[in-house]
Design a protein around this motif. Sequence first.
Motif, PDB file in Angstrom:
ATOM      1  N   VAL A  63      -9.433  -6.059   2.617  1.00  0.00           N
ATOM      2  CA  VAL A  63      -9.577  -5.491   3.950  1.00  0.00           C
ATOM      3  C   VAL A  63      -8.184  -5.011   4.346  1.00  0.00           C
ATOM      4  O   VAL A  63      -7.240  -5.803   4.408  1.00  0.00           O
ATOM      5  N   ILE A  64      -8.067  -3.718   4.602  1.00  0.00           N
ATOM      6  CA  ILE A  64      -6.751  -3.108   4.829  1.00  0.00           C
ATOM      7  C   ILE A  64      -6.726  -2.457   6.211  1.00  0.00           C
ATOM      8  O   ILE A  64      -7.595  -1.643   6.534  1.00  0.00           O
ATOM      9  N   ALA A  65      -5.724  -2.825   7.014  1.00  0.00           N
ATOM     10  CA  ALA A  65      -5.560  -2.223   8.341  1.00  0.00           C
ATOM     11  C   ALA A  65      -5.139  -0.760   8.162  1.00  0.00           C
ATOM     12  O   ALA A  65      -4.184  -0.468   7.446  1.00  0.00           O
ATOM     13  N   LYS A  66      -5.848   0.135   8.808  1.00  0.00           N
ATOM     14  CA  LYS A  66      -5.539   1.563   8.686  1.00  0.00           C
ATOM     15  C   LYS A  66      -4.184   1.915   9.291  1.00  0.00           C
ATOM     16  O   LYS A  66      -3.492   2.790   8.788  1.00  0.00           O
ATOM     17  N   LYS A  67      -3.800   1.219  10.364  1.00  0.00           N
ATOM     18  CA  LYS A  67      -2.582   1.615  11.084  1.00  0.00           C
ATOM     19  C   LYS A  67      -1.314   1.440  10.258  1.00  0.00           C
ATOM     20  O   LYS A  67      -0.384   2.208  10.392  1.00  0.00           O
ATOM     21  N   ASP A  68      -1.270   0.420   9.368  1.00  0.00           N
ATOM     22  CA  ASP A  68      -0.042   0.188   8.594  1.00  0.00           C
ATOM     23  C   ASP A  68      -0.293  -0.106   7.114  1.00  0.00           C
ATOM     24  O   ASP A  68       0.626  -0.486   6.393  1.00  0.00           O
ATOM     25  N   ASN A  69      -1.547   0.068   6.654  1.00  0.00           N
ATOM     26  CA  ASN A  69      -1.922  -0.197   5.250  1.00  0.00           C
ATOM     27  C   ASN A  69      -1.625  -1.620   4.804  1.00  0.00           C
ATOM     28  O   ASN A  69      -1.399  -1.879   3.634  1.00  0.00           O
ATOM     29  N   HIS A  70      -1.630  -2.547   5.743  1.00  0.00           N
ATOM     30  CA  HIS A  70      -1.386  -3.960   5.456  1.00  0.00           C
ATOM     31  C   HIS A  70      -2.703  -4.632   5.074  1.00  0.00           C
ATOM     32  O   HIS A  70      -3.711  -4.473   5.752  1.00  0.00           O
ATOM     33  N   VAL A  71      -2.688  -5.407   3.964  1.00  0.00           N
ATOM     34  CA  VAL A  71      -3.871  -6.171   3.574  1.00  0.00           C
ATOM     35  C   VAL A  71      -3.988  -7.353   4.529  1.00  0.00           C
ATOM     36  O   VAL A  71      -3.123  -8.211   4.565  1.00  0.00           O
TER      37      VAL A  71
END
Length: 181
Positions: A63-71
């Motif tokens: 699951v990756i946050a779109k805003k910063d590409n953080h898993v």
Amino acid sequence: TLQNKMKSGLFLLLMFFSCYIYAQKTTLWVKQKAQTDIYRFELAVIKTADTDGQNFIPQFIRVIAKKDNHVVQTIGVSEAFNGNVAKISTALDVTDCNFDGYKDLMIFSHDGGAGPNYGYDFYLYNPLNKRFEFDESLSGLSQPFVDSKTKTIQSSWRGGAASHGGETYRFIKGKLTMIAN
């Protein structure tokens, strides 16, 4: 000595066999077409050598946050699903399964054979901890269909040509409850 040579030979044979088995598997991260407003998803699959070269076993969802590409989360998934690349990129679906206003995850988990009795693993989004959590009650349904218009989930099953049935469920106070049989 002969015993040492046999041990060395056996060791080399085991090493060769281990390398051969490892080489038969390749882990791939496949971007999923389904996304939410704030998350995108990738599915890790192991491609195993087989007769047609199209056998995949899912391992994890990232699951990756779109805003910063953080898993933000990694979820271990069922190994029951095997399929080809076209299915793998669409193996994950997002929909509000418990009708709480948040998109949840559905991933194809198994096939009953000739089409009927397939199922999904469901991960419901918990807005308090911002995590997707496995839901055993939904995941146990055969052939589930999430109906967003009526806010119900239909489940159907088939046990043969003359043996089939179904149920309708609704979330009542956060619990999946059968409302029709």
